[in-house]
Write a protein that holds these residues in place. Structure first.
Motif, PDB file in Angstrom:
ATOM      1  N   CYS A 127       0.829  -1.206   0.000  1.00 56.76           N
ATOM      2  CA  CYS A 127       0.000   0.000   0.000  1.00 56.76           C
ATOM      3  C   CYS A 127       0.864   1.257   0.000  1.00 56.76           C
ATOM      4  O   CYS A 127       0.577   2.224  -0.721  1.00 56.76           O
ATOM      5  N   LEU A 128       1.953   1.249   0.789  1.00 54.76           N
ATOM      6  CA  LEU A 128       2.850   2.406   0.835  1.00 54.76           C
ATOM      7  C   LEU A 128       3.546   2.601  -0.508  1.00 54.76           C
ATOM      8  O   LEU A 128       3.718   3.742  -0.968  1.00 54.76           O
ATOM      9  N   ASN A 129       3.966   1.482  -1.123  1.00 55.79           N
ATOM     10  CA  ASN A 129       4.602   1.586  -2.447  1.00 55.79           C
ATOM     11  C   ASN A 129       3.621   2.143  -3.477  1.00 55.79           C
ATOM     12  O   ASN A 129       3.970   2.996  -4.303  1.00 55.79           O
ATOM     13  N   GLU A 130       2.378   1.627  -3.433  1.00 52.63           N
ATOM     14  CA  GLU A 130       1.357   2.104  -4.365  1.00 52.63           C
ATOM     15  C   GLU A 130       1.043   3.570  -4.100  1.00 52.63           C
ATOM     16  O   GLU A 130       0.829   4.357  -5.047  1.00 52.63           O
ATOM     17  N   LEU A 131       1.038   3.954  -2.817  1.00 50.75           N
ATOM     18  CA  LEU A 131       0.765   5.350  -2.469  1.00 50.75           C
ATOM     19  C   LEU A 131       1.873   6.263  -2.977  1.00 50.75           C
ATOM     20  O   LEU A 131       1.605   7.360  -3.500  1.00 50.75           O
ATOM     21  N   ALA A 132       3.117   5.796  -2.855  1.00 48.61           N
ATOM     22  CA  ALA A 132       4.241   6.590  -3.361  1.00 48.61           C
ATOM     23  C   ALA A 132       4.149   6.735  -4.884  1.00 48.61           C
ATOM     24  O   ALA A 132       4.384   7.830  -5.432  1.00 48.61           O
ATOM     25  N   SER A 133       3.791   5.635  -5.580  1.00 55.66           N
ATOM     26  CA  SER A 133       3.647   5.703  -7.039  1.00 55.66           C
ATOM     27  C   SER A 133       2.506   6.636  -7.441  1.00 55.66           C
ATOM     28  O   SER A 133       2.617   7.404  -8.400  1.00 55.66           O
ATOM     29  N   THR A 134       1.430   6.589  -6.668  1.00 60.16           N
ATOM     30  CA  THR A 134       0.279   7.453  -6.960  1.00 60.16           C
ATOM     31  C   THR A 134       0.634   8.922  -6.761  1.00 60.16           C
ATOM     32  O   THR A 134       0.252   9.792  -7.560  1.00 60.16           O
ATOM     33  N   GLU A 135       1.349   9.210  -5.658  1.00 54.30           N
ATOM     34  CA  GLU A 135       1.760  10.592  -5.422  1.00 54.30           C
ATOM     35  C   GLU A 135       2.695  11.087  -6.534  1.00 54.30           C
ATOM     36  O   GLU A 135       2.610  12.250  -6.954  1.00 54.30           O
ATOM     37  N   LYS A 136       3.594  10.209  -6.993  1.00 53.86           N
ATOM     38  CA  LYS A 136       4.483  10.579  -8.096  1.00 53.86           C
ATOM     39  C   LYS A 136       3.677  10.838  -9.368  1.00 53.86           C
ATOM     40  O   LYS A 136       3.936  11.805 -10.104  1.00 53.86           O
ATOM     41  N   LEU A 137       2.664   9.980  -9.615  1.00 49.46           N
ATOM     42  CA  LEU A 137       1.818  10.163 -10.793  1.00 49.46           C
ATOM     43  C   LEU A 137       1.039  11.463 -10.707  1.00 49.46           C
ATOM     44  O   LEU A 137       0.870  12.174 -11.720  1.00 49.46           O
ATOM     45  N   ILE A 138       0.569  11.802  -9.493  1.00 48.02           N
ATOM     46  CA  ILE A 138      -0.165  13.064  -9.312  1.00 48.02           C
ATOM     47  C   ILE A 138       0.738  14.248  -9.655  1.00 48.02           C
ATOM     48  O   ILE A 138       0.313  15.207 -10.336  1.00 48.02           O
ATOM     49  N   GLU A 139       1.979  14.202  -9.203  1.00 45.97           N
ATOM     50  CA  GLU A 139       2.908  15.282  -9.520  1.00 45.97           C
ATOM     51  C   GLU A 139       3.143  15.376 -11.028  1.00 45.97           C
ATOM     52  O   GLU A 139       3.188  16.480 -11.595  1.00 45.97           O
ATOM     53  N   GLU A 140       3.279  14.214 -11.671  1.00 49.79           N
ATOM     54  CA  GLU A 140       3.486  14.214 -13.128  1.00 49.79           C
ATOM     55  C   GLU A 140       2.257  14.772 -13.850  1.00 49.79           C
ATOM     56  O   GLU A 140       2.375  15.545 -14.812  1.00 49.79           O
ATOM     57  N   LEU A 141       1.062  14.383 -13.386  1.00 52.78           N
ATOM     58  CA  LEU A 141      -0.159  14.890 -14.017  1.00 52.78           C
ATOM     59  C   LEU A 141      -0.298  16.393 -13.817  1.00 52.78           C
ATOM     60  O   LEU A 141      -0.720  17.120 -14.732  1.00 52.78           O
ATOM     61  N   ARG A 142       0.049  16.849 -12.627  1.00 45.46           N
ATOM     62  CA  ARG A 142      -0.028  18.293 -12.380  1.00 45.46           C
ATOM     63  C   ARG A 142       0.970  19.053 -13.255  1.00 45.46           C
ATOM     64  O   ARG A 142       0.648  20.120 -13.787  1.00 45.46           O
ATOM     65  N   ASP A 143       2.170  18.492 -13.394  1.00 46.12           N
ATOM     66  CA  ASP A 143       3.160  19.128 -14.266  1.00 46.12           C
ATOM     67  C   ASP A 143       2.676  19.119 -15.719  1.00 46.12           C
ATOM     68  O   ASP A 143       2.845  20.118 -16.455  1.00 46.12           O
ATOM     69  N   SER A 144       2.086  17.971 -16.107  1.00 46.72           N
ATOM     70  CA  SER A 144       1.576  17.889 -17.483  1.00 46.72           C
ATOM     71  C   SER A 144       0.446  18.875 -17.706  1.00 46.72           C
ATOM     72  O   SER A 144       0.356  19.532 -18.760  1.00 46.72           O
ATOM     73  N   THR A 145      -0.432  19.002 -16.705  1.00 45.70           N
ATOM     74  CA  THR A 145      -1.538  19.963 -16.803  1.00 45.70           C
ATOM     75  C   THR A 145      -1.000  21.385 -16.912  1.00 45.70           C
ATOM     76  O   THR A 145      -1.518  22.215 -17.683  1.00 45.70           O
ATOM     77  N   LYS A 146       0.043  21.649 -16.121  1.00 46.86           N
ATOM     78  CA  LYS A 146       0.658  22.983 -16.190  1.00 46.86           C
ATOM     79  C   LYS A 146       1.245  23.235 -17.579  1.00 46.86           C
ATOM     80  O   LYS A 146       1.107  24.335 -18.135  1.00 46.86           O
ATOM     81  N   GLY A 147       1.887  22.204 -18.157  1.00 48.97           N
ATOM     82  CA  GLY A 147       2.439  22.349 -19.516  1.00 48.97           C
ATOM     83  C   GLY A 147       1.341  22.558 -20.549  1.00 48.97           C
ATOM     84  O   GLY A 147       1.484  23.392 -21.467  1.00 48.97           O
ATOM     85  N   LEU A 148       0.208  21.828 -20.424  1.00 48.02           N
ATOM     86  CA  LEU A 148      -0.916  22.016 -21.340  1.00 48.02           C
ATOM     87  C   LEU A 148      -1.515  23.409 -21.193  1.00 48.02           C
ATOM     88  O   LEU A 148      -1.926  24.035 -22.177  1.00 48.02           O
ATOM     89  N   ASN A 149      -1.590  23.892 -19.950  1.00 48.82           N
ATOM     90  CA  ASN A 149      -2.121  25.249 -19.717  1.00 48.82           C
ATOM     91  C   ASN A 149      -1.235  26.283 -20.414  1.00 48.82           C
ATOM     92  O   ASN A 149      -1.740  27.244 -21.020  1.00 48.82           O
ATOM     93  N   ASN A 150       0.075  26.094 -20.304  1.00 45.73           N
ATOM     94  CA  ASN A 150       0.991  27.037 -20.962  1.00 45.73           C
ATOM     95  C   ASN A 150       0.837  26.972 -22.491  1.00 45.73           C
ATOM     96  O   ASN A 150       0.857  28.007 -23.179  1.00 45.73           O
ATOM     97  N   ALA A 151       0.672  25.721 -22.980  1.00 45.53           N
ATOM     98  CA  ALA A 151       0.476  25.579 -24.439  1.00 45.53           C
ATOM     99  C   ALA A 151      -0.836  26.225 -24.883  1.00 45.53           C
ATOM    100  O   ALA A 151      -0.920  26.846 -25.955  1.00 45.53           O
ATOM    101  N   MET A 152      -1.899  26.059 -24.037  1.00 42.26           N
ATOM    102  CA  MET A 152      -3.194  26.686 -24.342  1.00 42.26           C
ATOM    103  C   MET A 152      -3.058  28.205 -24.337  1.00 42.26           C
ATOM    104  O   MET A 152      -3.597  28.902 -25.210  1.00 42.26           O
ATOM    105  N   LYS A 153      -2.326  28.728 -23.358  1.00 44.28           N
ATOM    106  CA  LYS A 153      -2.110  30.176 -23.306  1.00 44.28           C
ATOM    107  C   LYS A 153      -1.386  30.649 -24.566  1.00 44.28           C
ATOM    108  O   LYS A 153      -1.713  31.702 -25.126  1.00 44.28           O
ATOM    109  N   LEU A 154      -0.408  29.857 -25.014  1.00 46.16           N
ATOM    110  CA  LEU A 154       0.347  30.217 -26.222  1.00 46.16           C
ATOM    111  C   LEU A 154      -0.563  30.255 -27.440  1.00 46.16           C
ATOM    112  O   LEU A 154      -0.546  31.226 -28.228  1.00 46.16           O
ATOM    113  N   ALA A 155      -1.406  29.201 -27.582  1.00 42.43           N
ATOM    114  CA  ALA A 155      -2.301  29.153 -28.747  1.00 42.43           C
ATOM    115  C   ALA A 155      -3.307  30.293 -28.701  1.00 42.43           C
ATOM    116  O   ALA A 155      -3.579  30.958 -29.722  1.00 42.43           O
TER     117      ALA A 155
END
Length: 248
Positions: A127-155
């Motif tokens: 459960c702790l390993n899965e939680l760590a992977s999930t938290e890492k995925l959340i950070e990646e998704l947030r970073d990806s969302t931030k990158g998409l937001n910047n791309a949307m702002k550019l367009a």
């Protein structure tokens, strides 16, 4: 009841014995009297026969009954002690058998608790390993969302700037349509990314809840194991032996 019977017979035999000792002393005195004895006196009415005087037959019957009552009470006491001794031995065997059954059951329960504790600890680690992977995925998704937001702002910025072209230069060319499609695509990707982020955060919340449940169950199992093994089995190691239970 046996004690009462023994005491009653004892009192009866003591009374009879006392009477016979007294009678023996009187008869011994009479045997030793002679015509020259100094204790000779006139005794008027000495030849009378008292109404409550016993006969040789009743005397013998009374004595035999007293002896029979004493022997009967003695035999009853012997038989009772034999019966009680057998019951006591069987009781000790039952106690030792029950103690052995309890020890075996307690040992099995300790083993089951240990196995369950190990499984819970493994599950908690997963459960702790899965939680760590999930938290890492959340950070990646947030970073990806931030990158998409910047791309949307550019367009959107490019489209807005192109709307400021003067007169006929404000043309619906392929670039504008491409920018519009890009903004639409970025919006769809952002929505999908946010939905995935929400699902991942819900999964994270469930994992946190599961971790709390597992930690609580592990704490309970460790407490149970401590009570059964460190206290229960240690205390039961001092269970009286057969010799101690027998009173020796």
């Amino acid at each position: 009841m046996q004690m009462i019977e023994l005491k009653t017979v004892k009192a009866r035999m003591e009374s009879d014995w006392s009477d016979k000792v007294h009678t023996y002393n009187i008869d011994s005195l009479c045997v030793n009297l002679t015509n020259d004895s100094s204790l000779l006196l006139w005794r008027a009415g000495a030849t009378r026969i008292p109404a409550d005087q016993s006969t040789p037959t009743s005397y013998e019957n009374f004595t035999q009954e007293a002896l029979a009552a004493g022997e009967s009470a003695r035999q009853k006491s012997i038989n009772l002690r034999s019966t009680l001794n057998k019951m006591y031995i069987e009781s000790i065997k039952d106690l030792r058998h029950q103690a052995t059954c309890v020890d075996v059951a307690l040992a099995e329960n300790v083993k089951l608790t240990q196995d369950c504790l190990q499984q819970l600890e493994k599950e908690l680690l997963c459960c702790l390993n899965e939680l760590a992977s999930t938290e890492k995925l959340i950070e990646e998704l947030r970073d990806s969302t931030k990158g998409l937001n910047n791309a949307m702002k550019l367009a959107q910025t490019r489209l807005d700037n192109r709307l400021n072209r003067p007169n006929v230069e404000s043309c619906r060319d392929a670039v504008q349509f491409a920018l519009i499609e890009e903004a639409k695509s970025l919006g769809e990707q952002t929505s999908a990314m946010l939905a995935e982020l929400k699902r991942t955060e819900e999964s994270q919340a469930n994992l946190v809840k599961a971790r709390g449940t597992l930690e609580h169950e592990i704490m309970v199992k460790r407490k149970t194991l401590y009570i059964d093994k460190e206290r229960g089995q240690v205390l039961r190691s001092f269970f009286p032996s057969t010799t101690d239970l027998s009173g020796f």
